[in-house]
Write a protein that holds these residues in place. Structure first.
Motif, PDB file in Angstrom:
ATOM      1  N   PHE A 191       0.862  -1.182   0.000  1.00  0.00           N
ATOM      2  CA  PHE A 191       0.000   0.000   0.000  1.00  0.00           C
ATOM      3  C   PHE A 191       0.894   1.225   0.000  1.00  0.00           C
ATOM      4  O   PHE A 191       1.864   1.292   0.765  1.00  0.00           O
ATOM      5  N   LYS A 192       0.587   2.210  -0.834  1.00  0.00           N
ATOM      6  CA  LYS A 192       1.389   3.444  -0.892  1.00  0.00           C
ATOM      7  C   LYS A 192       0.639   4.556  -0.177  1.00  0.00           C
ATOM      8  O   LYS A 192      -0.410   5.001  -0.616  1.00  0.00           O
ATOM      9  N   LYS A 193       1.172   4.984   0.957  1.00  0.00           N
ATOM     10  CA  LYS A 193       0.555   6.077   1.723  1.00  0.00           C
ATOM     11  C   LYS A 193       0.991   7.410   1.134  1.00  0.00           C
ATOM     12  O   LYS A 193       2.188   7.685   0.990  1.00  0.00           O
ATOM     13  N   THR A 194       0.012   8.235   0.786  1.00  0.00           N
ATOM     14  CA  THR A 194       0.293   9.570   0.260  1.00  0.00           C
ATOM     15  C   THR A 194      -0.427  10.605   1.123  1.00  0.00           C
ATOM     16  O   THR A 194      -1.267  10.274   1.954  1.00  0.00           O
ATOM     17  N   ASP A 195      -0.105  11.842   0.910  1.00  0.00           N
ATOM     18  CA  ASP A 195      -0.734  12.934   1.638  1.00  0.00           C
ATOM     19  C   ASP A 195      -2.216  13.027   1.277  1.00  0.00           C
ATOM     20  O   ASP A 195      -2.611  12.760   0.137  1.00  0.00           O
ATOM     21  N   SER A 196      -3.031  13.431   2.242  1.00  0.00           N
ATOM     22  CA  SER A 196      -4.474  13.532   2.000  1.00  0.00           C
ATOM     23  C   SER A 196      -4.875  14.872   1.398  1.00  0.00           C
ATOM     24  O   SER A 196      -6.066  15.155   1.269  1.00  0.00           O
ATOM     25  N   ALA A 197      -3.893  15.697   1.017  1.00  0.00           N
ATOM     26  CA  ALA A 197      -4.207  16.987   0.393  1.00  0.00           C
ATOM     27  C   ALA A 197      -3.431  17.183  -0.911  1.00  0.00           C
ATOM     28  O   ALA A 197      -3.099  18.305  -1.286  1.00  0.00           O
TER      29      ALA A 197
ATOM     30  N   GLY B 236       3.019  16.139  -2.707  1.00  0.00           N
ATOM     31  CA  GLY B 236       3.981  15.085  -2.973  1.00  0.00           C
ATOM     32  C   GLY B 236       4.141  14.797  -4.450  1.00  0.00           C
ATOM     33  O   GLY B 236       3.445  15.352  -5.307  1.00  0.00           O
ATOM     34  N   HIS B 237       5.088  13.921  -4.762  1.00  0.00           N
ATOM     35  CA  HIS B 237       5.400  13.530  -6.149  1.00  0.00           C
ATOM     36  C   HIS B 237       4.632  12.240  -6.469  1.00  0.00           C
ATOM     37  O   HIS B 237       5.220  11.183  -6.737  1.00  0.00           O
ATOM     38  N   VAL B 238       3.332  12.324  -6.448  1.00  0.00           N
ATOM     39  CA  VAL B 238       2.479  11.140  -6.447  1.00  0.00           C
ATOM     40  C   VAL B 238       2.653  10.296  -7.708  1.00  0.00           C
ATOM     41  O   VAL B 238       2.968   9.099  -7.648  1.00  0.00           O
ATOM     42  N   VAL B 239       2.447  10.893  -8.869  1.00  0.00           N
ATOM     43  CA  VAL B 239       2.499  10.120 -10.110  1.00  0.00           C
ATOM     44  C   VAL B 239       3.903   9.586 -10.347  1.00  0.00           C
ATOM     45  O   VAL B 239       4.083   8.422 -10.731  1.00  0.00           O
ATOM     46  N   ALA B 240       4.916  10.401 -10.091  1.00  0.00           N
ATOM     47  CA  ALA B 240       6.299   9.970 -10.315  1.00  0.00           C
ATOM     48  C   ALA B 240       6.659   8.781  -9.424  1.00  0.00           C
ATOM     49  O   ALA B 240       7.292   7.810  -9.879  1.00  0.00           O
TER      50      ALA B 240
END
Length: 356
Positions: free
Chosen positions: A76-82, A85-89
């Motif tokens: 599971f990849k935890k990302t910021d809820s807003a 971050g460099h999400v797609v990359a």
């Protein structure tokens, strides 16, 4: 065992806290490592605070290390809820090193009033770019449209979906195939764990800080004043603007802290944005805390803001933690194995949950 890759340390702590609350066996590590009798292994990184190329390289290193650990059968990849971050990359770098062929990204947290409707992100009914996230020094929200924020994501195998309530989140998890990597925030992770394990939810433990032996650091642009009877020392504007050295300010704080052993350190100014000021602020706060801890190691260290927390703990050399309490969703208390100090952390945009 499920492995979680978090893009900041407070996010990692939040995920570990959720697993702990659900009655699962969980370990939190600063780097992937083999563990026994574990349901969830949470790996804390600081990729959100890195330049994109550095974040991609770090994501690859973590994924490769996880691939060497026996027993990991899901990621599971935890990302910021807003949307920061460099999400797609990061996701496009992660996919080739896992068994997944695509990723489903749902950063919404409907339980906290953070939803995606018709491809637009809202917080409490307000579009993201009209909130204080527009002042974020590294990822200012100039748009609330996921289509604009994630331009070209489909070409990298990254999809996103609306989520206005818990039913939407659960439906997305149920509909994701074994070839889909889930990425997002707390609500998505909670639904994911419940789909994988027999969970037994336990209430959060009550807890109060010792206000006579605590160091509280507010290092987020989302920070709000804390009224708990502990004096607040704000970073002077001249230090914030880098027109004077922070040496004098830090020396003054150390002198005051030596006598009273209780202090809040905060940043009041917000008029600068960009990577440079973000790095300067967290490095200055880390240097400041290191100096204060050398004067007196507090019983409780409370840190608001993931990048700030990572910088502080790295500078202190505190790397191993045992989770002791989930005070509130996202507000996690851990014990440092190196110092014995209890470290409480939360993302900058989350409420304290009654801690203060």
């Amino acid at each position: 065992m499920i492995a979680v890759i978090a893009d900041d340390i407070t996010g990692a702590a939040e995920m570990a806290g959720i697993a702990h609350r659900l009655g699962l066996r969980v370990q939190l590590a600063m780097w992937p490592r083999a563990v026994n009798d574990c349901d969830v292994l949470v790996v804390a990184t600081d990729t959100r605070s890195m330049h994109e190329a550095e974040a991609v390289a770090e994501t690859r290193r973590v994924a490769e290390a996880l691939g060497e650990i026996p027993g990991v059968d899901g990621v599971f990849k935890k990302t910021d809820s807003a949307l920061r971050g460099h999400v797609v990359a990061e996701l496009s770098a992660l996919l080739p090193l896992t068994r997944y062929s695509r990723a489903l990204y749902i950063p919404a947290n409907p339980s906290k009033g953070r939803i995606i409707r018709d491809g637009v992100y809202y917080i409490g009914g307000t579009p993201l770019h009209e909130t204080d996230f527009s002042f974020d020094p590294e990822f200012p929200a100039y748009s609330s449209s996921l289509c604009e924020r994630l331009a070209g994501c489909g070409e990298h195998g990254v999809m996103y979906a609306d989520a206005t309530d818990d039913a939407d989140i659960c439906s997305a998890v149920a509909g994701a195939g074994d070839d889909t990597l889930l990425a997002g925030a707390a609500d998505l992770f909670t639904a994911y764990l419940k789909s994988k394990f027999p969970c037994r939810e336990t209430p959060a433990d009550g807890f109060r800080l010792d206000m006579d032996d605590c160091l509280i650091v507010c290092g987020s642009t989302q920070s709000r004043p804390i009224d708990c009877g502990v004096p607040t020392e704000y970073m002077p504007t001249a230090v914030y603007d880098e027109t004077v050295s922070p040496d004098g300010w830090i020396a003054g704080l150390a002198s005051a802290y030596a006598s009273r052993h209780a202090m809040i350190i905060a940043v009041r100014d917000r008029h600068r944005t960009g990577k440079g000021i973000a790095v300067y602020l967290r490095d200055t706060m880390a240097r400041c805390v290191s100096e204060l801890v050398s004067v007196h190691c507090p019983g409780d260290l409370v840190i608001e803001g993931g990048a700030t927390a990572f910088a502080i703990l790295s500078r202190l050399g505190w790397n191993s933690f045992t989770i002791t309490q989930e005070i509130a969703p996202g507000v996690i208390r851990m014990r440092s194995e190196e110092s014995g100090t209890y470290v409480t952390m939360k993302p900058g945009s989350y409420p304290w949950g009654g801690l203060f």
